[in-house]
Structures are given as C-alpha cells and as structure tokens.
Scaffold this motif. Structure first.
Motif, PDB file in Angstrom:
ATOM      1  N   LYS A  81     -89.822  25.797 -16.299  1.00 59.99           N
ATOM      2  CA  LYS A  81     -88.385  25.760 -15.648  1.00 59.99           C
ATOM      3  C   LYS A  81     -88.193  26.943 -14.971  1.00 59.99           C
ATOM      4  O   LYS A  81     -88.467  27.966 -15.365  1.00 59.99           O
ATOM      5  CB  LYS A  81     -87.380  25.942 -16.930  1.00 59.99           C
ATOM      6  CG  LYS A  81     -86.016  26.049 -16.691  1.00 59.99           C
ATOM      7  CD  LYS A  81     -85.294  26.242 -17.904  1.00 59.99           C
ATOM      8  CE  LYS A  81     -85.581  27.386 -18.618  1.00 59.99           C
ATOM      9  NZ  LYS A  81     -84.959  27.718 -19.803  1.00 59.99           N
ATOM     10  N   ASP A  83     -86.454  30.264 -12.884  1.00 59.89           N
ATOM     11  CA  ASP A  83     -85.490  31.076 -12.934  1.00 59.89           C
ATOM     12  C   ASP A  83     -84.618  31.229 -11.859  1.00 59.89           C
ATOM     13  O   ASP A  83     -84.877  31.030 -10.809  1.00 59.89           O
ATOM     14  CB  ASP A  83     -85.728  32.281 -13.937  1.00 59.89           C
ATOM     15  CG  ASP A  83     -86.933  32.969 -13.303  1.00 59.89           C
ATOM     16  OD1 ASP A  83     -87.217  32.378 -12.164  1.00 59.89           O
ATOM     17  OD2 ASP A  83     -87.514  33.904 -13.709  1.00 59.89           O
ATOM     18  N   GLN A  84     -83.618  32.388 -11.877  1.00 58.09           N
ATOM     19  CA  GLN A  84     -82.846  32.676 -10.740  1.00 58.09           C
ATOM     20  C   GLN A  84     -83.714  33.647  -9.740  1.00 58.09           C
ATOM     21  O   GLN A  84     -83.616  33.587  -8.576  1.00 58.09           O
ATOM     22  CB  GLN A  84     -81.880  33.636 -11.349  1.00 58.09           C
ATOM     23  CG  GLN A  84     -80.885  33.996 -10.310  1.00 58.09           C
ATOM     24  CD  GLN A  84     -79.481  34.944 -10.737  1.00 58.09           C
ATOM     25  OE1 GLN A  84     -79.286  34.980 -11.730  1.00 58.09           O
ATOM     26  NE2 GLN A  84     -78.487  35.037  -9.790  1.00 58.09           N
ATOM     27  N   SER A  86     -86.889  33.212  -9.021  1.00 58.48           N
ATOM     28  CA  SER A  86     -87.629  32.059  -8.421  1.00 58.48           C
ATOM     29  C   SER A  86     -86.843  31.614  -7.236  1.00 58.48           C
ATOM     30  O   SER A  86     -87.155  30.937  -6.244  1.00 58.48           O
ATOM     31  CB  SER A  86     -88.313  30.848  -9.307  1.00 58.48           C
ATOM     32  OG  SER A  86     -87.123  30.501  -9.856  1.00 58.48           O
ATOM     33  N   HIS A 128     -76.655  31.193 -12.155  1.00 54.59           N
ATOM     34  CA  HIS A 128     -77.671  30.596 -12.732  1.00 54.59           C
ATOM     35  C   HIS A 128     -77.380  30.133 -14.244  1.00 54.59           C
ATOM     36  O   HIS A 128     -76.912  31.098 -14.756  1.00 54.59           O
ATOM     37  CB  HIS A 128     -79.125  31.491 -12.382  1.00 54.59           C
ATOM     38  CG  HIS A 128     -80.088  30.787 -13.082  1.00 54.59           C
ATOM     39  ND1 HIS A 128     -80.474  30.932 -14.417  1.00 54.59           N
ATOM     40  CD2 HIS A 128     -81.074  29.848 -12.708  1.00 54.59           C
ATOM     41  CE1 HIS A 128     -81.643  30.270 -14.821  1.00 54.59           C
ATOM     42  NE2 HIS A 128     -82.083  29.389 -13.580  1.00 54.59           N
ATOM     43  N   SER A 130     -79.068  28.106 -17.673  1.00 53.04           N
ATOM     44  CA  SER A 130     -80.247  27.135 -18.037  1.00 53.04           C
ATOM     45  C   SER A 130     -79.887  26.445 -19.183  1.00 53.04           C
ATOM     46  O   SER A 130     -79.046  26.675 -19.866  1.00 53.04           O
ATOM     47  CB  SER A 130     -81.267  28.383 -18.648  1.00 53.04           C
ATOM     48  OG  SER A 130     -82.346  27.570 -19.158  1.00 53.04           O
ATOM     49  N   SER A 135     -82.859  23.979 -14.958  1.00 54.28           N
ATOM     50  CA  SER A 135     -81.847  25.041 -14.653  1.00 54.28           C
ATOM     51  C   SER A 135     -80.873  24.639 -13.521  1.00 54.28           C
ATOM     52  O   SER A 135     -81.159  23.668 -12.594  1.00 54.28           O
ATOM     53  CB  SER A 135     -82.403  26.334 -13.934  1.00 54.28           C
ATOM     54  OG  SER A 135     -83.584  26.793 -15.029  1.00 54.28           O
TER      55      SER A 135
END
Length: 257
Positions: A81, A83-84, A86, A128, A130, A135
């Motif tokens: 998953k 994340d912010q 990325s 962001h 999850s 996400s």
C-alpha cells in the motif's frame, strides 16, 4: 488486650505456615496456580484450533486454497500500500516529466491535473488516509498549520459523507491509479490536431510490411551512394563518346574528297 491476642495469633499462624513443608516442586506449584491453569487452557485452545485448521484444509482443499489466496492477497495489498511520501514523490516525478516538454505539445488533461495537485500540495491542503488495503488522497479546505477558527474547529471539519467528492487519487498495490491514468499520452496535445480534417485526426498503427519497409529505407540511407557514382561515370563516358563521334564527323566533312 483483645487486639494483642489477635495480632499474636496472626503471627503464630504465619510462622506455622512458613515452617510447614510444601508438597511438590516449584514447577508443580506454578502449574497448579491460577496463572498456570489459565496458560494451559489457552495453549490447549490454540492447539485444538490449529489441528482443526489443518484437518479442515485436508478435507476441503479447494475451500482452503480460496481462503489462502484471499488471505495472501490481502497481506500483499497491505504491505504494498503506498503512503503519502510515495504520492508526493510520484507527483514530483510527473511534474518534472511535463516540465521537460514544450507547452505546445503537453497534454492539456495531464498538465491541468498535475498543476492542480502541485498547487494543493504547496498550499498544504493534501491529506492522506489509509484504509488498510488501500490509501486515499483527498483535498482539505485549510492547511494543518493554519490558525483560523474554521481550520481548528473539529465540528467544522470535512464530514465523512463528503469524502468521496474530495478524493483525488487511490493508492493500491503500489500504484496511484488516477495519476497514472491522467499521465497517459502526456506528450500528445490533442488541441494541436483539432483544426485538421476528421480522417486526419486519428491515425492507425502501421502494418508489419510498412514497418519493415521504413527500416529498410532507413538502413539504405546510411549506405554510400555507390550506384549514383557509377551512373554518373557512365553518363560522362557516354558524353565523351558522343563528343568524339561528333568531332570525327566534322573532320570527315571538312576533309576534301
């Protein structure tokens, strides 16, 4: 006096209990305690549950395979998953790719989407969240560091029922799907061809024969023009022979009989 007797009796009972031999070793006493009984019951329950899992998988292999596949897929989605950080890295990469192109050949959809995301990022309005397996990136009304009452009051925050209207991208299995879809053909400006006729606005892919012919012509363009030189030399020789024949005819005409 009665209080003194009660205290003396307590000390006597404690001394007799300490002096009396305790049956069994320390391990036996630990197993018979409440904590030992509880731990033994817990281990027994887990042992029985594991045995039932293996027995059920042996009796129903298809069902066990389906459950195992779903469980493995869920774990893979959880660990891949994005994340912010990325998302911000992907956004900067896409912005740099568009920056290397001239504004005349950029795709309007790709450029507009990336520029709007960059503006929200600079304003601190990207959020962001999850959900375990995926996400979401959505837009907020204010920056987190803003000191306005509307930005700090929890009662005025974004309600959950409006979240689907603010979602900007979905992160799943390591990709940001909306950003990748918007960047498709980012170096093709459709407005550049809108003034052409309809039959010229869309082109079909070349066939195998056309591709081979183009490659052959490209390879031949790098060869030295040997054929042209030979033809030029042949033409020069023919011209010399024509001139010599004309001169001989002129001499014959000028010679008296």
């Amino acid at each position: 006096m009665s209080t003194f007797r009660v205290v003396r009796r307590m000390f006597c009972v404690a001394a007799e209990t300490a002096a009396a031999p305790v049956a069994g070793s320390r391990w036996e006493r630990l197993k018979k305690s409440k904590a030992g009984v509880w731990c033994r019951g817990l281990v027994t329950d887990y042992k029985e549950a594991c045995r039932e899992i293996f027995v059920g998988a042996w009796e129903r292999p298809i069902k066990a395979s389906v459950y195992g596949t779903l469980l493995g897929g869920a774990l893979a989605c959880f660990y891949t998953k994005p994340d912010q950080s990325s998302f911000e890295a992907a956004l900067l990469d896409r912005s740099n790719e568009l920056g290397l192109l001239s504004p005349w050949i950029r795709n309007a959809t790709s450029d507009g989407h990336v520029q709007s995301l960059v503006k929200l990022r600079n304003e601190g309005r990207l959020r962001h969240i999850s959900f375990g397996l995926l996400s979401l990136v959505y837009r907020a009304d204010y920056d987190l560091a803003a000191s306005l009452y509307e930005a700090q009051c929890s009662n005025l925050s974004v309600p959950w029922r409006e979240l689907h209207q603010r979602v900007l991208d979905v992160g799943f299995v390591g990709f940001w799907w909306v950003l990748d879809s918007k960047m498709k053909d980012y170096d093709v400006n459709d407005d550049e061809f809108k003034h052409l006729p309809v039959y010229m606005q869309h082109t079909a892919a070349p066939s195998v024969q056309e591709v081979e012919r183009s490659e052959r012509l490209h390879k031949e363009s790098w060869l030295p023009p040997a054929v042209e030189e030979e033809e030029a030399g042949t033409k020069v020789v023919d011209r010399k022979e024509e001139v010599m024949s004309e001169e001989s005819q002129i001499k014959e005409e000028q010679t008296p009989a």
